[in-house]
Design an enzyme around this catalytic site. Sequence first.
Site, mmCIF file in Angstrom:
data_model
loop_
_atom_site.group_PDB
_atom_site.id
_atom_site.type_symbol
_atom_site.label_atom_id
_atom_site.label_comp_id
_atom_site.label_asym_id
_atom_site.label_seq_id
_atom_site.Cartn_x
_atom_site.Cartn_y
_atom_site.Cartn_z
ATOM 1 N N GLY A 83 0.840 -1.195 0.000
ATOM 2 C CA GLY A 83 0.000 0.000 0.000
ATOM 3 C C GLY A 83 0.869 1.237 0.000
ATOM 4 N N GLN A 141 3.027 10.006 1.656
ATOM 5 C CA GLN A 141 4.316 9.311 1.634
ATOM 6 C C GLN A 141 5.178 9.692 0.426
ATOM 7 O OE1 GLN A 141 2.436 5.238 2.399
ATOM 8 N NE2 GLN A 141 4.369 5.076 3.499
ATOM 9 N N CYS A 147 6.104 -0.162 7.575
ATOM 10 C CA CYS A 147 5.719 1.013 6.802
ATOM 11 C C CYS A 147 6.916 1.454 5.968
ATOM 12 C CB CYS A 147 5.292 2.143 7.744
ATOM 13 S SG CYS A 147 4.771 3.633 6.883
ATOM 14 N N LEU A 148 6.659 1.756 4.702
ATOM 15 C CA LEU A 148 7.744 2.187 3.815
ATOM 16 C C LEU A 148 8.369 3.494 4.299
ATOM 17 C CD1 LEU A 148 6.085 1.319 0.381
ATOM 18 C CD2 LEU A 148 7.963 0.090 1.499
ATOM 19 N N HIS A 154 -4.260 1.216 7.854
ATOM 20 C CA HIS A 154 -2.906 1.787 7.860
ATOM 21 C C HIS A 154 -2.809 2.963 6.869
ATOM 22 C CE1 HIS A 154 1.665 1.151 7.897
ATOM 23 N NE2 HIS A 154 1.489 1.907 6.838
ATOM 24 N N GLU A 155 -3.337 2.760 5.662
ATOM 25 C CA GLU A 155 -3.269 3.820 4.643
ATOM 26 C C GLU A 155 -4.169 4.994 5.003
ATOM 27 O OE1 GLU A 155 -0.836 3.459 2.924
ATOM 28 O OE2 GLU A 155 -0.608 1.305 2.996
ATOM 29 N N HIS A 206 -2.559 7.304 7.430
ATOM 30 C CA HIS A 206 -1.564 8.202 6.829
ATOM 31 C C HIS A 206 -2.214 9.528 6.399
ATOM 32 C CE1 HIS A 206 2.304 6.179 6.531
ATOM 33 N NE2 HIS A 206 1.762 5.077 6.025
HETATM 34 O O1 GNR Z 1 4.241 -2.447 2.502
HETATM 35 C C1 GNR Z 1 3.601 -2.365 3.544
HETATM 36 N N1 GNR Z 1 3.353 -3.492 4.243
HETATM 37 C C2 GNR Z 1 2.485 -3.551 5.310
HETATM 38 C C3 GNR Z 1 2.513 -4.698 6.089
HETATM 39 C C4 GNR Z 1 1.656 -4.837 7.152
HETATM 40 C C5 GNR Z 1 0.783 -3.834 7.439
HETATM 41 C C6 GNR Z 1 0.742 -2.673 6.680
HETATM 42 C C7 GNR Z 1 1.595 -2.535 5.618
HETATM 43 S S1 GNR Z 1 1.535 -1.104 4.648
HETATM 44 C C8 GNR Z 1 3.165 -1.054 4.033
HETATM 45 C C9 GNR Z 1 3.322 0.033 2.993
HETATM 46 C C10 GNR Z 1 3.086 1.385 3.626
HETATM 47 O O2 GNR Z 1 3.862 1.929 4.353
HETATM 48 N N2 GNR Z 1 1.950 1.959 3.366
HETATM 49 O O3 GNR Z 1 1.650 3.142 3.920
HETATM 50 NI NI NI Z 2 2.782 3.220 5.768
#
Ligand code: GNR
Ligand code: NI
Length: 158
Positions: free
Chosen positions: A47, A52, A89-90, A131-132, A135
């Site tokens: 995601g 980001q 999270c990236l 999660h997204e 953000h």
């Molecule tokens: O790549 C991602 N893997 C992930 C793994 C478990 C829970 C959430 C994520 S999201 C993350 C990419 C990201 O930072 N998206 O905002």
């Molecule tokens: Ni993230």
Amino acid sequence: MAIRKIVEMGKDDILRKHSRRVTKFDRRLAVLLDDMAETMYEADGVGLAAPQVGTLKRVVVIDVGEGIIELVNPEIVSQEGEAISTEGCLSVPGRRGTVKRPEKVRVRAQDRKGNPIELEGEGLLAVCLCHELDHLDGILYVDKMIEDVTDKVEEENE
Ligand code: GNR
Ligand code: NI
């Protein structure tokens, strides 16, 4: 299409800001969505949210292995249950931690043309949606983290 630079926590306060709703469903939005998908795939993520890549717009892309999902102005309309899972999270490279999220979520959003869409997510998709969407309100998983498991060895996969 182009790969955009992913902003990292601590280096830029853009990740802490609220994103604005999209009102123009134009070529610029289409380019942002295309670039976000390319950037997510290149980084091996499941995601990516627009802040980001340095853009304060309510736009996310997700692919948990079932194809690309593009969401503009997404909102959680209902949720059920609770589940704890490990997240990364990236924008927080090299770290992992556990977070409690709803087990199932229903999300209302718009597609790249502005048409209304609704989807339901369970498992990794539910985690990813939450999660997204966080953000877009300046929230990172580390804010909700129960335990940092970066240095823990995965015992489930034998
Ligand atoms: O790549 C991602 N893997 C992930 C793994 C478990 C829970 C959430 C994520 S999201 C993350 C990419 C990201 O930072 N998206 O905002
Ligand atoms: Ni993230």
